[in-house]
Design a protein around this motif. Structure first.
Motif, short mmCIF file in Angstrom:
data_model
loop_
_atom_site.label_atom_id
_atom_site.label_comp_id
_atom_site.label_asym_id
_atom_site.label_seq_id
_atom_site.Cartn_x
_atom_site.Cartn_y
_atom_site.Cartn_z
N CYS A 104 2.43 -28.87 -68.05
CA CYS A 104 1.58 -28.45 -66.93
C CYS A 104 0.24 -29.18 -67.04
CB CYS A 104 1.35 -26.94 -66.94
SG CYS A 104 0.20 -26.43 -65.63
N CYS A 107 -2.92 -26.24 -66.97
CA CYS A 107 -3.26 -25.40 -68.13
C CYS A 107 -2.84 -26.05 -69.45
CB CYS A 107 -2.64 -24.01 -67.99
SG CYS A 107 -0.84 -23.99 -68.17
N GLU A 109 0.13 -26.21 -70.78
CA GLU A 109 1.30 -25.61 -71.42
C GLU A 109 2.44 -26.63 -71.52
OE1 GLU A 109 3.77 -21.56 -70.56
OE2 GLU A 109 4.17 -23.30 -69.29
N ARG A 111 6.59 -26.93 -72.38
CA ARG A 111 7.86 -26.21 -72.58
C ARG A 111 8.99 -27.19 -72.78
NH1 ARG A 111 10.48 -23.20 -68.67
NH2 ARG A 111 9.15 -23.98 -67.00
N GLU A 142 3.18 -28.91 -62.65
CA GLU A 142 2.38 -27.69 -62.63
C GLU A 142 3.29 -26.51 -62.91
OE1 GLU A 142 0.59 -26.63 -58.82
OE2 GLU A 142 -1.32 -26.38 -59.86
N CYS A 143 2.88 -25.62 -63.80
CA CYS A 143 3.70 -24.45 -64.12
C CYS A 143 3.61 -23.41 -63.01
CB CYS A 143 3.31 -23.86 -65.47
SG CYS A 143 1.79 -22.91 -65.46
N LYS A 144 4.53 -22.45 -63.03
CA LYS A 144 4.60 -21.44 -61.98
C LYS A 144 3.31 -20.63 -61.89
CE LYS A 144 7.77 -17.89 -60.36
NZ LYS A 144 8.85 -16.99 -60.78
N LYS A 145 2.79 -20.27 -63.06
CA LYS A 145 1.56 -19.46 -63.10
C LYS A 145 0.41 -20.19 -62.42
CE LYS A 145 1.90 -18.39 -67.50
NZ LYS A 145 1.41 -18.29 -68.85
N CYS A 146 0.25 -21.46 -62.74
CA CYS A 146 -0.85 -22.24 -62.17
C CYS A 146 -0.64 -22.45 -60.67
CB CYS A 146 -1.00 -23.58 -62.88
SG CYS A 146 -1.69 -23.40 -64.53
N GLN A 148 0.93 -20.39 -58.64
CA GLN A 148 0.63 -19.11 -57.98
C GLN A 148 -0.87 -18.90 -57.89
OE1 GLN A 148 2.88 -16.34 -60.32
NE2 GLN A 148 4.61 -16.35 -58.91
N ARG A 149 -1.58 -19.23 -58.96
CA ARG A 149 -3.02 -19.06 -59.00
C ARG A 149 -3.67 -19.94 -57.92
NH1 ARG A 149 -4.33 -20.27 -64.51
NH2 ARG A 149 -3.00 -18.53 -65.04
N LYS A 152 -3.06 -18.45 -54.47
CA LYS A 152 -3.93 -17.28 -54.25
C LYS A 152 -5.34 -17.73 -53.91
CE LYS A 152 -2.17 -13.56 -56.84
NZ LYS A 152 -2.12 -13.06 -58.21
#
Ligand SMILES: [Zn+2]
Length: 158
Positions: A104, A107, A109, A111, A142-146, A148-149, A152
């Protein structure tokens, strides 16, 4: 022998071969750090390892010793260093099996990407005037969390 013993034994063997070849001492600190890495498992940062050792190990290793020890393990090729994000991440390297990672870019991260067909292909890749020692592929994104952020943040700014 359980999984941990097997991994530790293999990594320790690799480390000892390197230390002997380079006339370096086999210290209790090095063994303890290696054991902690095997118990921790997966991809970790220096801070993750230091925190883990503070909790789980009776051994007190300073942060600078830890840093130098990780460098030694990387040089011994028993540890893989991912210098991609803000902080370098490390991972035990007990086999020459190809690996693929998702990184990502927001952030940092990292994996593992488990795709047998891709891993198999990576193992067959050859290059002219270059000998592939360890096939590693990084896919940036880009990871899912980033994601989504970011979505938003976009919504609230509209
Ligand atoms: Zn991310």
């Amino acid at each position: 022998m359980d999984m941990f013993d097997e991994i530790y034994r293999k990594a320790l063997q690799g480390l000892n071969e390197y230390l002997e070849a380079n006339n370096m001492r086999k210290t209790a600190e090095r063994q303890e750090v290696l054991s902690a890495i095997c118990r921790l498992g997966g991809i970790f940062t220096q801070v993750d390892l230091a925190d883990f050792m503070e909790r789980e190990s009776q051994f007190c290793v300073s942060r600078s010793t830890l840093f130098h020890t990780l460098d030694t393990f990387v040089a011994a090729r028993i540890l893989l260093k991912h210098a991609l994000g803000r902080a370098a991440s490390y991972e035990l390297l007990t086999s020459k099996v190809p690996r693929a990672y998702l990184v990502c870019q927001t952030c940092g991260e990292i994996r593992r990407l488990e795709r047998p067909e891709l891993i198999k292909y990576l193992g067959t890749v050859r290059a002219r005037l270059f000998s592939v020692r360890q096939p590693i592929l990084y896919l940036n994104g880009e990871c899912k969390k980033c994601a989504q952020r970011a979505r938003k943040a976009k919504k609230t700014s509209l």
